[in-house]
Motif scaffolding. Structure first.
Motif, PDB file in Angstrom:
ATOM      1  N   HIS A  76      -9.744   2.087  -6.535  1.00 46.01           N
ATOM      2  CA  HIS A  76      -9.897   0.799  -5.846  1.00 46.01           C
ATOM      3  C   HIS A  76     -10.802  -0.164  -6.615  1.00 46.01           C
ATOM      4  N   PRO A  96     -11.280  11.240  -1.756  1.00 44.06           N
ATOM      5  CA  PRO A  96     -11.827   9.908  -1.505  1.00 44.06           C
ATOM      6  C   PRO A  96     -12.563   9.325  -2.710  1.00 44.06           C
ATOM      7  N   ARG A 155       0.844  -1.201   0.000  1.00 44.82           N
ATOM      8  CA  ARG A 155       0.000   0.000   0.000  1.00 44.82           C
ATOM      9  C   ARG A 155       0.877   1.247   0.000  1.00 44.82           C
ATOM     10  N   SER A 198      -9.969   8.006  -5.016  1.00 49.61           N
ATOM     11  CA  SER A 198      -9.383   6.815  -4.402  1.00 49.61           C
ATOM     12  C   SER A 198     -10.330   5.615  -4.575  1.00 49.61           C
ATOM     13  N   ASP A 204       1.509   3.804   8.100  1.00 48.24           N
ATOM     14  CA  ASP A 204       0.467   4.305   7.227  1.00 48.24           C
ATOM     15  C   ASP A 204       0.533   3.641   5.852  1.00 48.24           C
ATOM     16  N   SER A 227      -2.987   5.632  -0.352  1.00 47.49           N
ATOM     17  CA  SER A 227      -4.206   4.821  -0.223  1.00 47.49           C
ATOM     18  C   SER A 227      -4.294   3.679  -1.236  1.00 47.49           C
ATOM     19  N   ALA A 287      -4.923  10.266  -2.382  1.00 45.42           N
ATOM     20  CA  ALA A 287      -4.798  10.401  -0.925  1.00 45.42           C
ATOM     21  C   ALA A 287      -5.641  11.562  -0.403  1.00 45.42           C
TER      22      ALA A 287
END
Ligand code: UDP
Length: 248
Positions: free
Chosen positions: A58, A51, A6, A54, A238, A9, A48
Motif C-alpha cells: 500500500h 498484513p 480492489r 499488504s 469484498d 487487499s 491478503a
C-alpha cells in the motif's frame, strides 16, 4: 488521482497504460523515493494473509497488475483491467525516456546483471546503466549495498530479488529514485530465460510456460489455487471499485 479496483487487499489503477507511463516519468522527475510494484496472483494472495506485506504494498506509488489472475478477478467485478507486465513496462519507460536515465540493476546471479546491462544499453539509447549488483549478498551487507546504489544517483532502480524480498528491500532502503520490483527480468534481458511466445502471453498463459520450463515453480501453485479460490468465492462486496484513490 486514479480510479482503482480492489482485488483482495490491493488497489490497482484503472488507467490506460500511457497514463501510467507518464506517471512513472513524473515520479522519476520528482527525485524522491518512489516505488512501483507488480503484483501477480501469488503476491495478492500473500498480501491478503500477511498484513505487513499488504501495508508495504500500500505504500507503493503504483501497483501494476502483472498477472492474468488479477485481470480475471477484476473481470468478476465487471471491470476490465488489462495485464501490465513489469518487464514490458520497464522497457517502455526506457523507450519513452525524455532524457538519458541513470539505471541501476540489482539482483540475479553474478554475471547476469552485466549481461542484462549490455542488452539494455544496446536496445535503449537513453538507458545509461550506472551499476549492477548481484542479488546473492548477505543480509548484513544490505545497507552497504544500498549506500553504494544511492551514491550512483540513479533515476531508476530495477530490483530483481524475487518477491517478497525485492519489495521489502525497496521499502527498507527508500533510495531517492524510482524503484521497481521486477522478479526475473534481468535473467530475461541477459538471455538466460526465454519469455513465453507472444501468443501464449496474449492468452494469459505465461505462468504455464514458466512453470513448464522451471518445475521448481510448481511450488507456487498452491498460492495460485488459494488466490483463485478467494477470488472466485468471496462476495463481490469484498472487492470494490474506488473512484478517489491513488495519488500519482
Ligand atoms: N534472486 C536473487 N537473490 C536471491 C533469490 C533470488 O537475486 O536471494 C533472483 C533470481 O536469481 C532471479 C530473481 O531473483 O533472477 C527471481 O526471479 P523469479 O523468476 O522467481 O521472479 P518472478 O519473475 O517470478 O517474480
Amino acid at each position: 488521482m486514479f480510479d482503482t479496483v480492489r482485488i483482495l487487499s490491493l488497489d490497482f489503477p484503472l488507467t490506460p497504460r500511457r497514463e501510467l507511463l507518464l506517471t512513472a516519468h513524473r515520479l522519476i522527475g520528482s527525485k524522491r523515493a518512489a516505488r512501483i510494484y507488480t503484483p501477480n496472483a501469488e503476491m495478492a494472495y500473500r498480501a491478503a494473509r500477511d498484513p505487513a506485506f499488504s501495508a508495504l504494498l500500500h505504500r507503493a506509488d503504483l501497483l501494476l497488475p502483472d498477472g492474468v489472475g488479477i485481470s480475471m478477478a477484476a473481470a468478476r467485478q465487471g471491470v476490465s483491467l488489462s495485464r501490465v507486465s513489469g518487464i514490458d513496462f520497464a522497457e517502455a519507460l526506457l523507450r519513452t525516456a525524455p532524457r538519458p536515465y541513470r539505471v541501476f540493476l540489482l539482483g540475479a546471479k553474478p554475471g547476469i546483471g552485466a549481461a542484462a546491462a549490455r542488452e539494455l544499453s544496446r536496445r535503449y539509447a537513453r538507458a545509461e546503466i550506472v551499476g549492477v549488483q548481484d542479488g546473492y549478498f548477505p543480509c548484513e551487507r544490505s545497507h552497504t549495498v544500498a549506500a553504494a546504489i544511492a551514491g550512483m544517483r540513479p533515476d531508476l532502480l530495477f530490483v530483481c530479488l524475487g518477491s517478497p524480498r525485492q519489495e521489502q528491500w525497496i521499502d527498507t532502503h527508500a533510495i531517492p529514485c524510482l524503484a521497481m520490483g521486477l522478479g526475473g527480468s534481468l535473467d530475461v534481458w541477459a538471455g538466460e530465460v526465454k519469455r513465453a511466445p507472444a501468443v501464449m502471453q496474449r492468452a494469459g498463459l505465461e505462468w504455464l510456460w514458466r512453470t513448464a520450463r522451471d518445475p521448481r515453480r510448481l511450488a507456487r501453485l498452491p498460492a495460485l489455487a488459494g488466490f483463485a479460490w478467494r477470488a472466485l468465492t468471496e462476495k463481490v462486496e469484498d472487492f470494490s471499485v474506488n473512484c478517489e484513490k491513488t495519488e500519482p
